[in-house]
Design a protein around this motif. Structure first.
Motif, PDB file in Angstrom:
ATOM      1  N   ILE A  80      -5.247  -0.617  14.328  1.00  0.00           N
ATOM      2  CA  ILE A  80      -4.163  -1.014  13.432  1.00  0.00           C
ATOM      3  C   ILE A  80      -3.178  -1.803  14.286  1.00  0.00           C
ATOM      4  CG2 ILE A  80      -2.332  -0.232  11.897  1.00  0.00           C
ATOM      5  CD1 ILE A  80      -4.034   2.284  11.422  1.00  0.00           C
ATOM      6  N   LYS A  81      -3.153  -3.105  14.057  1.00  0.00           N
ATOM      7  CA  LYS A  81      -2.301  -3.958  14.881  1.00  0.00           C
ATOM      8  C   LYS A  81      -0.831  -3.703  14.574  1.00  0.00           C
ATOM      9  CE  LYS A  81      -1.986  -8.779  16.218  1.00  0.00           C
ATOM     10  NZ  LYS A  81      -2.284 -10.122  15.728  1.00  0.00           N
ATOM     11  N   MET A  82      -0.552  -3.480  13.286  1.00  0.00           N
ATOM     12  CA  MET A  82       0.828  -3.205  12.896  1.00  0.00           C
ATOM     13  C   MET A  82       0.851  -2.405  11.610  1.00  0.00           C
ATOM     14  SD  MET A  82       3.793  -5.534  11.484  1.00  0.00           S
ATOM     15  CE  MET A  82       3.315  -4.995   9.911  1.00  0.00           C
ATOM     16  N   ILE A  83       1.753  -1.491  11.531  1.00  0.00           N
ATOM     17  CA  ILE A  83       1.926  -0.785  10.240  1.00  0.00           C
ATOM     18  C   ILE A  83       3.418  -0.652   9.987  1.00  0.00           C
ATOM     19  CG2 ILE A  83       1.619   1.507  11.321  1.00  0.00           C
ATOM     20  CD1 ILE A  83       0.299   2.365   8.643  1.00  0.00           C
ATOM     21  N   SER A  84       3.841  -1.148   8.831  1.00  0.00           N
ATOM     22  CA  SER A  84       5.248  -1.003   8.452  1.00  0.00           C
ATOM     23  C   SER A  84       5.282  -0.429   7.040  1.00  0.00           C
ATOM     24  CB  SER A  84       5.950  -2.351   8.522  1.00  0.00           C
ATOM     25  OG  SER A  84       5.443  -3.195   7.536  1.00  0.00           O
ATOM     26  N   GLN A  85       6.452  -0.478   6.412  1.00  0.00           N
ATOM     27  CA  GLN A  85       6.579   0.226   5.123  1.00  0.00           C
ATOM     28  C   GLN A  85       5.631  -0.301   4.058  1.00  0.00           C
ATOM     29  OE1 GLN A  85      10.717   0.521   4.136  1.00  0.00           O
ATOM     30  NE2 GLN A  85      10.618   2.728   4.199  1.00  0.00           N
ATOM     31  N   ASN A  86       5.392  -1.605   4.013  1.00  0.00           N
ATOM     32  CA  ASN A  86       4.505  -2.073   2.955  1.00  0.00           C
ATOM     33  C   ASN A  86       3.427  -3.030   3.452  1.00  0.00           C
ATOM     34  OD1 ASN A  86       6.188  -4.070   3.510  1.00  0.00           O
ATOM     35  ND2 ASN A  86       6.852  -4.486   1.420  1.00  0.00           N
ATOM     36  N   ASN A 145       1.925   8.028   8.530  1.00  0.00           N
ATOM     37  CA  ASN A 145       2.564   7.845   7.220  1.00  0.00           C
ATOM     38  C   ASN A 145       4.044   8.209   7.267  1.00  0.00           C
ATOM     39  OD1 ASN A 145       0.412   6.826   5.735  1.00  0.00           O
ATOM     40  ND2 ASN A 145      -0.462   8.879   5.469  1.00  0.00           N
ATOM     41  N   ILE A 167       8.295   0.709  12.716  1.00  0.00           N
ATOM     42  CA  ILE A 167       7.106  -0.148  12.775  1.00  0.00           C
ATOM     43  C   ILE A 167       6.254   0.286  13.964  1.00  0.00           C
ATOM     44  CG2 ILE A 167       6.302  -2.522  13.069  1.00  0.00           C
ATOM     45  CD1 ILE A 167       8.926  -3.407  11.731  1.00  0.00           C
ATOM     46  N   LEU A 168       5.023   0.652  13.687  1.00  0.00           N
ATOM     47  CA  LEU A 168       4.103   1.032  14.756  1.00  0.00           C
ATOM     48  C   LEU A 168       3.174  -0.146  15.029  1.00  0.00           C
ATOM     49  CD1 LEU A 168       3.045   4.607  13.585  1.00  0.00           C
ATOM     50  CD2 LEU A 168       4.950   3.983  15.031  1.00  0.00           C
ATOM     51  N   LEU A 169       2.953  -0.423  16.302  1.00  0.00           N
ATOM     52  CA  LEU A 169       2.118  -1.580  16.672  1.00  0.00           C
ATOM     53  C   LEU A 169       0.948  -1.123  17.533  1.00  0.00           C
ATOM     54  CD1 LEU A 169       5.176  -3.646  17.776  1.00  0.00           C
ATOM     55  CD2 LEU A 169       3.795  -4.285  15.825  1.00  0.00           C
ATOM     56  N   ASP A 170      -0.113  -1.902  17.469  1.00  0.00           N
ATOM     57  CA  ASP A 170      -1.303  -1.681  18.322  1.00  0.00           C
ATOM     58  C   ASP A 170      -1.769  -0.228  18.335  1.00  0.00           C
ATOM     59  OD1 ASP A 170      -1.144  -4.338  18.891  1.00  0.00           O
ATOM     60  OD2 ASP A 170      -0.096  -4.075  20.806  1.00  0.00           O
ATOM     61  N   ILE A 171      -1.983   0.288  17.158  1.00  0.00           N
ATOM     62  CA  ILE A 171      -2.420   1.689  17.085  1.00  0.00           C
ATOM     63  C   ILE A 171      -3.902   1.740  17.448  1.00  0.00           C
ATOM     64  CG2 ILE A 171      -2.624   3.723  15.599  1.00  0.00           C
ATOM     65  CD1 ILE A 171      -0.470   2.430  13.825  1.00  0.00           C
ATOM     66  N   GLN A 184       5.879   5.535   9.083  1.00  0.00           N
ATOM     67  CA  GLN A 184       5.930   4.326   8.251  1.00  0.00           C
ATOM     68  C   GLN A 184       7.000   4.463   7.174  1.00  0.00           C
ATOM     69  OE1 GLN A 184       2.929   4.621   5.529  1.00  0.00           O
ATOM     70  NE2 GLN A 184       3.693   2.909   4.322  1.00  0.00           N
ATOM     71  N   PHE A 228       0.852  -1.194   0.000  1.00  0.00           N
ATOM     72  CA  PHE A 228       0.000   0.000   0.000  1.00  0.00           C
ATOM     73  C   PHE A 228       0.886   1.240   0.000  1.00  0.00           C
ATOM     74  CE2 PHE A 228       0.147   1.906   4.245  1.00  0.00           C
ATOM     75  CZ  PHE A 228       0.920   0.963   4.902  1.00  0.00           C
ATOM     76  N   ASN A 229       0.251   2.355  -0.258  1.00  0.00           N
ATOM     77  CA  ASN A 229       1.052   3.592  -0.359  1.00  0.00           C
ATOM     78  C   ASN A 229       1.008   4.398   0.933  1.00  0.00           C
ATOM     79  OD1 ASN A 229       1.666   2.942  -2.935  1.00  0.00           O
ATOM     80  ND2 ASN A 229       0.020   4.156  -3.839  1.00  0.00           N
ATOM     81  N   SER A 230      -0.209   4.722   1.348  1.00  0.00           N
ATOM     82  CA  SER A 230      -0.294   5.567   2.547  1.00  0.00           C
ATOM     83  C   SER A 230      -1.615   5.345   3.250  1.00  0.00           C
ATOM     84  CB  SER A 230      -0.147   7.036   2.165  1.00  0.00           C
ATOM     85  OG  SER A 230      -1.223   7.380   1.307  1.00  0.00           O
ATOM     86  N   LEU A 231      -1.612   5.746   4.519  1.00  0.00           N
ATOM     87  CA  LEU A 231      -2.845   5.694   5.298  1.00  0.00           C
ATOM     88  C   LEU A 231      -3.527   7.043   5.138  1.00  0.00           C
ATOM     89  CD1 LEU A 231      -4.352   4.024   7.584  1.00  0.00           C
ATOM     90  CD2 LEU A 231      -3.116   5.477   9.163  1.00  0.00           C
ATOM     91  N   LEU A 232      -4.766   7.026   4.679  1.00  0.00           N
ATOM     92  CA  LEU A 232      -5.429   8.289   4.410  1.00  0.00           C
ATOM     93  C   LEU A 232      -6.311   8.723   5.561  1.00  0.00           C
ATOM     94  CD1 LEU A 232      -6.432   7.567   0.699  1.00  0.00           C
ATOM     95  CD2 LEU A 232      -4.479   8.864   1.510  1.00  0.00           C
TER      96      LEU A 232
END
Lengths: 94, 403
Positions: free
Chosen positions: A70-76, B27, B35-39, B30, A41-45
């Motif tokens: 959001i359990k996890m967000i990383s680069q892709n 963003n 790495i962000l967790l449990d947001i 990221q 994905f590109n970005s969170l809007l």
């Protein structure tokens, strides 16, 4: 279909590479209505407990539900948990 | 998996970010490879999340650029705990000293254990071992294994083998006793075989010398059984070293008396337990209600709760006092048990005098009630044993010349 897309599809058909990798498309995996794993994905809007909108190459993907986290967000990769009610693909191209 | 371990070691931080452009912040984070967790979005302007502790500074920088407020809610992880721990210097140094002391205390011998000895008294061996430098409080590294064993075997000739093994804080010494060479009989010394004790002679086997008593006679202590003075017409009087075996029936008696009251009661199975703290032989009761136990008749037994090894070092003990309820039995049953017990005790007393090679032939017991209400028993044991004993013949000048 533009030229690059044509070549990408050709390569995909010849080489048997995964389609989402070759075509640079988002890969969505759902576990019931509890978890969504979205790769590429590109970005969170937008992020609220009821709605998450994510920008991808395909367009905007929207998950609606309740108690979304959001359990996890990383680069892709982004993993969303909660009670998911719907997914909407807002295609802007193709 | 290594990443997981690293993350656990580094630890996590739970942060709270307050502001308007939260999606922008996510963003940014990221794209900066955080790495962000449990947001979790709590309010419209507020979001909480978990992040690796190493990325906290980066997150703060991004939030600062976007004009957001950052607050650390909670931190965890091995490294975080270590940092907290090191902040309290006195506690850390105390811990270090404790570990050091523990290590040091384990480099000493705390207890010496001797096993394998049968005839040599343990106290005797302990004394020798202590003199050789193995005792509680000695550094383990000081003990020279080979030298200790050699010296121990040299000091105590009755030992044929010894081994020392240091396990933890214990020095375990195993020994084996050897059988010494048989005594050399000096045949040049003339002697008689006499009776060691009174008895009824069953079989006399003279190996050297002249038979003085016939089989089947009662003999008294000190009576000559095989004479060392041999007379013949040809060679005259000769003095020899008499040898022989004298198998005789001997009698041993034992007497004992028991109180019938000791066997008149039996336990009902009900019991009550109380504890007492013992400080330097001063007993402090550890129960609040000082009421009677509630049993009409009871026996009291006291047990040590703490192991003896511990109470050797500290002057504090804990006693468990058990009160067992008793009930009266049938008198005849008590009489029977008292009789059995007194006879058993009398037999044990009689047995004390019997040599190990003696063979018990029969046992006769007689029990009577004394006017004091005691049960008195007498046991006579008949034993078959060798009563031969050597006794040197004192030769006067008169004998020498055969006058």
């Amino acid at each position: 279909m533009d030229k690059s897309d044509f070549f990408k599809r050709l390569i995909e058909e010849i080489t048997d590479f995964p389609r989402d990798v070759v075509l640079n498309l988002p890969h969505i995996v759902m576990i019931g209505n509890l978890e969504i794993d979205l790769e590429n994905f590109n970005s969170l809007l937008e992020y609220t407990p009821d709605k998450i909108r994510v920008g991808t190459n395909l367009g905007i993907v929207m998950f609606a539900g309740s108690d979304l986290e959001i359990k996890m967000i990383s680069q892709n990769e982004i993993i969303v948990t909660g009670r998911i009610k719907s997914i909407e693909l807002g295609l802007n191209r193709r | 998996m290594p990443g997981e371990i690293f993350r656990y070691i580094a630890g996590h931080a739970r942060l709270k970010v307050i502001g308007l452009s939260i999606e922008k912040f996510i963003n940014r984070a990221q794209s900066s490879d955080i790495i962000l967790l449990d947001i979790k979005r709590n309010k419209y302007r507020e979001v909480t999340f978990r992040v690796n502790r190493y990325d906290t500074e980066k997150v703060k920088k991004i939030a600062e650029q976007l004009g957001l407020e950052v607050e650390i809610i909670k931190e965890s992880g091995l490294l975080y705990y270590l940092q907290c721990f090191l902040k309290h210097r006195s506690f850390a140094s105390g811990m270090l000293i404790f570990i050091l002391l523990l290590y040091l205390s384990t480099s000493f011998v705390w207890a010496v254990e001797i096993k394998g000895n049968e005839e040599i008294a343990t106290e005797e061996l302990e004394e020798i071992v202590e003199e050789l430098g193995v005792k509680p409080g000695v550094l383990k590294s000081v003990i020279d294994h080979d030298r200790f064993i050699l010296e121990l075997l040299n000091r105590e000739k009755r030992l044929s083998w010894a081994e020392i093994e240091i396990k933890g804080v214990k020095a375990r010494i195993s020994v084996a006793e050897g059988k010494g060479p048989p005594e050399i009989i000096d045949y040049s010394v003339p002697c008689n075989i006499v009776a060691e004790k009174d008895g009824f002679l069953v079989k006399l086997l003279p190996l050297n010398g002249e038979k003085a008593v016939e089989d089947g006679n009662a003999v008294k202590k000190g009576q000559v059984l095989v004479s060392g003075i041999v007379y013949s017409e040809l060679s005259g009087t000769r003095f020899v070293h008499a040898l022989g075996q004298a198998w005789a029936h001997t009698y041993y008696t034992g007497e004992a008396e028991v109180n019938i009251n000791d066997y008149l009661y039996k336990e009902t199975g009900n019991y009550a337990v109380r504890h007492e703290l013992l400080i330097n032989d001063l007993a402090i009761p550890m129960y609040i209600d000082n009421n009677d136990i509630g049993f009409e008749k009871y026996s009291v037994t006291i047990e040590d709760v703490l192991p003896a090894r511990l109470t050797d070092y500290i002057p504090v003990g804990l006693h468990k006092v058990i009160y067992r309820e008793l009930i009266e039995k049938d008198f005849n049953d008590a009489l029977k048990i008292a009789k059995e017990k007194s006879e058993e005790q009398a037999f044990q007393k009689a047995q004390e005098g019997i040599p190990p090679d003696g063979k018990i032939l029969q046992k006769m017991a007689e029990s009577n009630m004394t006017p004091q209400g005691h049960m008195s028993s007498k046991v006579v044991v008949e034993v078959l044993e060798d009563i031969a004993m050597e006794e040197e013949v004192i030769i006067s000048e008169e004998d020498e010349f055969g006058k």
